[in-house]
Design an enzyme around this catalytic site. Structure first.
Site, PDB file in Angstrom:
ATOM      1  CG  ASP A 261      -6.639   3.247   7.209  1.00  0.00           C
ATOM      2  OD1 ASP A 261      -7.840   3.039   7.517  1.00  0.00           O
ATOM      3  OD2 ASP A 261      -6.149   4.371   7.008  1.00  0.00           O
TER       4      ASP A 261
ATOM      5  CD  GLU B  62      -2.270   1.781   2.393  1.00  0.00           C
ATOM      6  OE1 GLU B  62      -1.863   1.287   3.445  1.00  0.00           O
ATOM      7  OE2 GLU B  62      -2.891   2.848   2.314  1.00  0.00           O
TER       8      GLU B  62
ATOM      9  CG  ASP C  50      -2.606   0.976  10.225  1.00  0.00           C
ATOM     10  OD1 ASP C  50      -2.967   0.168   9.341  1.00  0.00           O
ATOM     11  OD2 ASP C  50      -2.047   2.063   9.971  1.00  0.00           O
TER      12      ASP C  50
ATOM     13  CG  ASP D  46       1.320   0.049   7.749  1.00  0.00           C
ATOM     14  OD1 ASP D  46       2.415  -0.556   7.748  1.00  0.00           O
ATOM     15  OD2 ASP D  46       1.178   1.234   7.398  1.00  0.00           O
TER      16      ASP D  46
END
Ligand code: 1YM
Length: 639
Positions: free
Chosen positions: A507, A430, A505, A503
């Site tokens: 998102d 990403e 996280d 990641d």
């Protein structure tokens, strides 16, 4: 030899002892794993449900006992206690519990299920239990008989007192034999799911479930006066229905019955659940075929009659009409033939025309009587047909484009030099910054990088035509180079490892979930072939001497601290992929000798697909339920 009566085939009842069951349990219950274990419960519950369907029982109680046993109670007539016709010195109840019945009708009428693994009889449960207690309330008496060691009677059927409150009914309590089964612990969720479906399929029947095991402590009651109409509402509860009404109808003919309930939602999934005699036919069969054929026919006839489809227009396809459809097709028949790989496909040919005729007549009537709903349904189907045609065009365009632009590879792709897919890896990363560090950290011979921007479209929600117009998706399809959907050819895949790098996280997990959903929906063989992976960059690093040590998660960190009680150095929480430096990224995620990859299987990808619908649905309650029931597998999605 003189005979004073003639036997018909129906009279032939072959009775056999229980030894064959203990010798080859798999033949009778499918397996000795969890599925087979739960089969014991279904077998006993089925008998109670048969008694309810025959019109005698109204309530069934199922309890998982604290000591590992299972108990089923019904308030039917009670298994007959009198002498058995063929063996007058033994009670009918004893014969039912100690002999295998084959070759003909035994006991009652009703729908005794044959074929598949169902309806093998409660004697099989007895054979595979260390202990079984049968209690019968009948004729004002409470009768008890006990069996041990795989169905050996521990005494005769005895009257122990009066039947409480003059009740009638049967109670079977059994303890599965741990020397037969891999494990003997019942799973509450498996049991309740099945009981709930049975309650849906048998209108008005009350089924109670109690888990008395330590930590279980659960009570649930299932009773649906609306039957399969309630089932459809239940299935559509988390979705936005196209209209409130549920279409439903039933028809019976020559002892065969069909019952159908259906409603459309605004989504794109087709969910047809079919059953034969209360058994789920997940592979479909004649009843589903008849239903689908008639549905296509009725909808097209209606659309033409109302001029919603013009003369020049093509007919709607079945798949257009079934988009967003939730339907239950339940049939009951004398002698169901279960076919297919998992014996979950109904083979009785005459059922097809019965269901087809019923749907042709009754659904057409329903549409006439409910024009508002009928119009909404037809309009949705027309939109689906348009989307289908647009998707074909978009696909052709995607195909042409990849043929024209150089080698057909997207501009963003940082490809590897090797042309042997077996050693090639594609990292989907990403963002551009993460993309460029990954570029530096990779082995340019075998590792390719495809940076994608932002969240790709949720393929679950978006129509395929929109999805294919998305440039990120186009780049992905072109990079992998094996087409998509029905035309996907896994042998053309340019990489044998497609690695999602996002990641840790929220998102990141969102993107991971979306990508897995895309692979599941549009490139399933890639998942089935084990070519899809998720990279799992560690969360922490610390120093041991001069060497940097990476720790996957909090658990790994805790374990490390226990192993190194004198550890002095700090723990660094690793930053997002984009902020990792070259060495960090290489050592944690890119270098094949050091990184940790999670290979994605079909179940996990399907889970991502579910997560997508749950996440996108914004239904907090549903989401919580989902996380609880899938806690074990859902961790890698971090929702
Ligand atoms: C908890 C399990 O087995 N209930 C049950 C079983 C039977 C009857 C009633 C029954 C059936 C008939 C007549 C009939 C069975 N009877 C037989 C057999 N619950 C549970 N409830 N009277 C009672 O089918 O005609 C087998 S099962 F063969 F003895 F009739």
């Amino acid at each position: 030899m003189a005979v004073d009566r003639t036997y018909t085939e129906d009279d032939i009842t072959i009775l056999e002892g229980l030894d064959p069951v203990r010798m080859r349990p798999g033949m009778y219950i499918g397996s000795t794993g969890p599925t087979g274990l739960h089969h014991l419960v279904w077998e006993v519950v089925d008998n109670a449900v048969d008694e309810a369907m025959a019109g005698y029982a109204t309530r069934i109680d199922m309890t998982l006992l604290a000591d590992g046993g299972a108990r089923v109670i019904d308030d039917g007539r009670g298994i007959p206690v009198g002498p058995h016709r063929q063996f007058p010195d033994r009670s009918t109840a004893e014969i039912v519990l100690t002999t295998l019945h084959a070759g003909g009708k035994f006991g009652g009428e009703g729908y005794k299920v044959s074929g598949g693994l169902h309806g093998v009889g409660v004697s099989v449960v007895n054979a595979l239990s260390t202990r079984l207690i049968l209690e019968i309330d009948r004729d004002g008496h409470h009768h008890v008989m006990e069996f041990k060691d795989g169905g050996v009677p521990a005494g005769d059927l005895k009257v122990t007192g009066p039947a409480p409150h003059d009740r009638t009914g049967t109670t079977v309590t059994f303890w599965p034999d741990p020397s037969v089964f891999e494990e003997v612990e019942f799973r509450a969720q498996t049991v309740t799911e099945r009981l709930q479906v049975m309650a849906f399929l048998n209108k008005g029947l009350e089924i109670r479930f109690t888990d008395e095991r330590p930590g279980g402590d659960k009570k649930e009651t299932f009773k649906y006066n609306g039957g399969i109409v309630d089932y459809v509402k239940h299935l559509n509860a988390s979705k936005e229905s196209l209209f409130r009404k549920v279409a439903s109808f039933e028809q019976s003919e020559k002892g065969h019955e069909v019952e159908i309930a259906m409603q459309w939602n605004t989504g794109f999934h087709e969910s047809i659940f079919s059953f034969a005699n209360g058994i789920s036919t997940t592979e479909g069969g004649m009843h589903e075929e008849g239903f689908k054929k008639a549905l296509t026919n009725v909808a097209n006839r209606y659309a033409r009659a109302r001029n919603l489809l013009k003369e020049k227009d093509d007919n709607l396809l079945g798949e257009d009409i079934r988009e967003g459809l939730t339907a239950i097709v339940s049939v009951r028949l004398q002698d169901p033939q279960f076919e297919g790989q998992t014996k979950a496909k109904l083979g009785n040919v005459p059922i097809r025309s019965l269901v087809e005729r019923a749907t042709n007549e009754k659904l057409a009537e329903w549409l006439e009587e409910n024009p508002t709903e009928a119009n909404q349904m037809v309009k949705k189907s027309i939109v689906a047909a348009q989307a289908r045609m647009a998707a074909r065009q978009a696909r052709d365009l995607t195909r042409k484009k990849s043929g024209l632009e150089g080698a057909g590879l997207p501009g963003k792709l940082i490809d590897c030099s090797s042309r042997d897919p077996r050693e090639c890896e594609l990292f989907i990363v990403e963002g551009n910054s993460a993309g460029s560090s990954a570029k530096d950290a990779r082995d340019p011979r075998t590792q390719a990088i495809l940076p994608i921007r932002g969240k790709i479209l949720n393929v679950e929600r978006a129509r395929i035509d929109k999805m294919l117009k998305n440039t990120e998706i186009q780049a992905l399809i072109a990079a992998i180079g094996a087409g998509l959907a029905d035309e996907f050819d896994v042998t053309k895949a340019r990489y044998h490892k497609v690695i999602v790098l996002a990641d840790a996280d929220v998102d990141g997990s969102h993107i991971r979930t979306l990508l897995l959903t895309f692979f599941f929906r549009q490139m399933k063989p890639l998942v089935e072939g084990g070519f899809v992976y998720v990279a799992q960059p560690p969360l922490y690093s610390t120093l041991v001497g001069k060497e940097k040590v990476y720790l996957k998660d909090d658990q790994a960190k805790d374990a490390f601290m226990i192993e190194h009680p004198d550890h002095k150095h700090d723990f660094q929480r690793l930053k997002g992929l984009g902020e990792m430096d070259f060495t960090e990224l290489k050592e944690t995620t890119i270098d094949p000798t050091k990184r940790s990859l999670l290979q994605i299987n079909v179940e996990q990808a399907a889970l991502a697909d579910d997560v997508c619908s749950v996440l996108m649905g914004d239904d907090v309650e549903l989401r919580r339920h989902f996380i609880q029931t899938n806690a074990k597998d859902v961790r890698f999605l971090d929702i």
